[in-house]
Design a protein around this motif. Structure first.
Motif, short mmCIF file in Angstrom:
data_model
loop_
_atom_site.label_atom_id
_atom_site.label_comp_id
_atom_site.label_asym_id
_atom_site.label_seq_id
_atom_site.Cartn_x
_atom_site.Cartn_y
_atom_site.Cartn_z
N LEU A 69 38.41 -19.37 14.18
CA LEU A 69 37.32 -20.23 13.69
C LEU A 69 36.85 -19.78 12.30
O LEU A 69 36.66 -18.60 12.06
CB LEU A 69 36.12 -20.14 14.67
CG LEU A 69 34.87 -20.91 14.28
CD1 LEU A 69 35.11 -22.42 14.28
CD2 LEU A 69 33.71 -20.55 15.22
N HIS A 70 36.61 -20.79 11.43
CA HIS A 70 35.98 -20.54 10.13
C HIS A 70 34.54 -21.03 10.19
O HIS A 70 34.30 -22.21 10.41
CB HIS A 70 36.71 -21.30 9.01
CG HIS A 70 38.15 -20.91 8.88
ND1 HIS A 70 38.58 -19.95 8.00
CD2 HIS A 70 39.25 -21.33 9.55
CE1 HIS A 70 39.89 -19.81 8.11
NE2 HIS A 70 40.34 -20.63 9.05
N LEU A 71 33.60 -20.12 9.97
CA LEU A 71 32.18 -20.51 9.99
C LEU A 71 31.57 -20.58 8.59
O LEU A 71 30.47 -21.09 8.43
CB LEU A 71 31.38 -19.51 10.83
CG LEU A 71 31.52 -19.62 12.34
CD1 LEU A 71 30.72 -18.52 13.03
CD2 LEU A 71 31.10 -20.99 12.84
N ARG A 72 32.27 -20.00 7.59
CA ARG A 72 31.71 -19.92 6.22
C ARG A 72 30.40 -19.13 6.25
O ARG A 72 30.21 -18.26 7.09
CB ARG A 72 31.50 -21.31 5.60
CG ARG A 72 32.64 -22.31 5.81
CD ARG A 72 33.96 -21.85 5.26
NE ARG A 72 34.93 -22.95 5.29
CZ ARG A 72 36.23 -22.80 5.27
NH1 ARG A 72 36.76 -21.59 5.25
NH2 ARG A 72 37.03 -23.83 5.28
N ASP A 73 29.45 -19.51 5.38
CA ASP A 73 28.24 -18.70 5.21
C ASP A 73 27.08 -19.62 4.83
O ASP A 73 27.29 -20.81 4.59
CB ASP A 73 28.50 -17.64 4.10
CG ASP A 73 27.82 -16.31 4.40
OD1 ASP A 73 26.85 -16.29 5.18
OD2 ASP A 73 28.26 -15.30 3.82
N GLY A 74 25.87 -19.09 4.80
CA GLY A 74 24.71 -19.81 4.26
C GLY A 74 24.46 -21.14 4.97
O GLY A 74 24.50 -21.23 6.20
N ASP A 75 24.18 -22.19 4.17
CA ASP A 75 23.85 -23.51 4.74
C ASP A 75 24.98 -24.05 5.62
O ASP A 75 24.72 -24.68 6.65
CB ASP A 75 23.59 -24.52 3.62
CG ASP A 75 22.26 -24.27 2.90
OD1 ASP A 75 21.36 -23.68 3.53
OD2 ASP A 75 22.15 -24.66 1.73
N THR A 76 26.22 -23.84 5.21
CA THR A 76 27.34 -24.36 5.99
C THR A 76 27.41 -23.67 7.34
O THR A 76 27.56 -24.32 8.38
CB THR A 76 28.66 -24.20 5.23
OG1 THR A 76 28.54 -24.87 3.97
CG2 THR A 76 29.83 -24.79 6.00
N LEU A 77 27.28 -22.35 7.34
CA LEU A 77 27.26 -21.60 8.60
C LEU A 77 26.19 -22.18 9.54
O LEU A 77 26.47 -22.47 10.72
CB LEU A 77 26.97 -20.12 8.30
CG LEU A 77 26.53 -19.23 9.45
CD1 LEU A 77 27.64 -19.10 10.49
CD2 LEU A 77 26.15 -17.83 8.94
N ARG A 78 24.99 -22.37 9.02
CA ARG A 78 23.90 -22.87 9.88
C ARG A 78 24.17 -24.29 10.36
O ARG A 78 23.78 -24.66 11.46
CB ARG A 78 22.56 -22.79 9.12
CG ARG A 78 22.02 -21.36 9.05
CD ARG A 78 20.63 -21.31 8.41
NE ARG A 78 20.70 -21.53 6.97
CZ ARG A 78 21.00 -20.60 6.07
NH1 ARG A 78 21.22 -19.36 6.46
NH2 ARG A 78 21.05 -20.89 4.78
N ALA A 79 24.87 -25.08 9.55
CA ALA A 79 25.14 -26.47 9.94
C ALA A 79 26.25 -26.57 10.99
O ALA A 79 26.18 -27.42 11.87
CB ALA A 79 25.52 -27.28 8.70
N VAL A 80 27.28 -25.73 10.87
CA VAL A 80 28.46 -25.93 11.75
C VAL A 80 28.41 -25.11 13.02
O VAL A 80 28.98 -25.52 14.04
CB VAL A 80 29.80 -25.67 11.00
CG1 VAL A 80 29.92 -26.59 9.79
CG2 VAL A 80 29.98 -24.21 10.61
N LEU A 81 27.76 -23.95 12.99
CA LEU A 81 27.81 -23.07 14.16
C LEU A 81 27.31 -23.71 15.46
O LEU A 81 27.90 -23.50 16.52
CB LEU A 81 27.05 -21.76 13.84
CG LEU A 81 26.96 -20.73 14.96
CD1 LEU A 81 28.33 -20.42 15.57
CD2 LEU A 81 26.32 -19.44 14.45
N PRO A 82 26.23 -24.55 15.43
CA PRO A 82 25.78 -25.14 16.70
C PRO A 82 26.87 -25.94 17.41
O PRO A 82 26.90 -25.98 18.65
CB PRO A 82 24.62 -26.04 16.27
CG PRO A 82 24.11 -25.43 15.01
CD PRO A 82 25.31 -24.87 14.32
#
Ligand code: DOR
Ligand code: ZN
Length: 345
Positions: A17-30
């Motif tokens: 899995l790629h979660l990235r960081d910052g705003d993207t992390l918070r948007a995709v992780l859920p």
């Protein structure tokens, strides 16, 4: 036997899995955390996660963004500068579960990857000694190589020799795309395994050009001919211990995908489990979904199977048309459409 409309299995994990960081992390992780209990987190940030301190800090950022109960299983990014001492530290820290090999210049943020595997033999030897798995992006680099041949050539030129040189090393060939890779892994022994993505099970390469160029289906390694897609479905649905679930969900902003030089990566987290269930259903193999999604991965990584169970029901679930991340939008796989299976809440 499970009914055709309902299936209860041990809670699944995502082993790529790629979660990235910052705003993207918070948007995709859920989207991941609502169905997967744990995930192997890819380290190809910019700059990459090359040591245990960077990895610990990234893990903290993920935990802050995650709902309770979600466990990130961290990885380090291998470079030609990685030292055996880093491997010892990673093996001792308790939260690093693998080290990722990106052949240099093959995919997103692989510029710091490895150009010559001869230069990392001391590190591979340390990984073998500490029993830390090697996770492999299996593509040969080089402008002269046909993009559709890259996985096969990587297996022949790099993976087979590496496998022979480090016979005890646990190796995961990530996101396989060809019958060549499936056949190789099926015969490579219990220390070799492969992940298979939902998009490579759903699409042959035709889908990239379906009525026009489809940037949101573009990923690396490329999807291949239909015969290869069928071989991947057969491998996944076989229930064999060496194949397990890894979504390779890889979000990019819409404007980076819909561009004159669009980047590779499919954001599939909202649809992934529903797609896998549909593929197993089509193969008449729903009773083997649990092995692929929830049992084979933990066995390979030597982690317990999740005690929590989930029930999948054959009811349509809508996939969001797009997901907001900071000022950007991310378009999911099957966005605006639906999947046929969902988790009962
Ligand atoms: O399509 C891909 N996207 N393949 C990879 O190997 C990397 C990933 C990403 O990070 O975007
Ligand atoms: Zn990936």
């Amino acid at each position: 036997m499970p009914s055709a409309h309902e299936l209860t299995i041990a809670a699944p994990d995502d082993w790529h899995l790629h979660l990235r960081d910052g705003d993207t992390l918070r948007a995709v992780l859920p989207f991941t955390a609502r169905v997967f209990r744990r995930a192997i987190i890819m380290p190809n940030l910019d700059p990459p996660v090359t040591d245990v301190a960077l990895c610990a800090a990234y893990r903290e950022r993920i935990l802050r963004a995650a709902p309770p109960g979600f466990e990130p299983l961290m990885t380090l990014y291998l470079t030609e500068q990685t030292r055996p001492g880093t491997i010892a530290g990673a093996a001792a820290c308790g939260f690093v579960h693998g080290v990722k090999l990106y052949p240099k210049d093959t995919t997103t943020h692989s510029a710091a990857g490895v150009g010559d595997t001869g230069k990392i033999s001391g590190v591979l030897e340390a990984m073998q000694r500490h029993d830390l798995p090697l996770l492999v992006h299996g593509e040969a680099a080089g402008a002269g190589i046909d993009p559709f041949d890259r996985e096969k050539i990587f297996i022949e030129r790099t993976l087979i020799p590496l496998r022979a040189d480090f016979p005890e090393l646990r190796i995961v060939l990530e996101h396989i795309t060809t019958s060549d890779a499936a056949d190789y892994i099926a015969g490579a022994g219990e220390r070799s395994a492969a992940t298979i993505t939902p998009h490579h099970l759903l699409y042959s390469r035709n889908a990239l050009f379906d009525g026009g160029l489809r940037p949101h289906r573009y990923c690396l390694p490329l999807p291949q001919r239909e015969a290869h897609r069928r071989a991947l479905a057969a491998a996944a649905c076989s229930g064999a211990a060496s194949f397990f679930l890894g979504t390779d969900s890889a979000p990019h902003a819409r404007h980076d995908k819909e561009s004159a030089c669009g980047c590779a990566g499919v954001f599939n987290a909202p649809a992934a489990l529903g797609i896998y269930a549909a593929i197993f259903e089509q193969a008449g193999a729903l009773e083997r979904l649990e092995a692929f999604a929830s049992l084979n991965g933990p066995r390979f990584y030597r982690l317990p199977v999740n005690r929590e169970r989930i029930t999948l029901v054959r009811e349509a679930e809508a996939v969001p048309r797009c997901v907001a991340a900071g000022g950007d939008e991310i378009v999911p796989l099957l966005g605006g459409g639906e999947v046929a299976w969902r988790v009962r809440r």
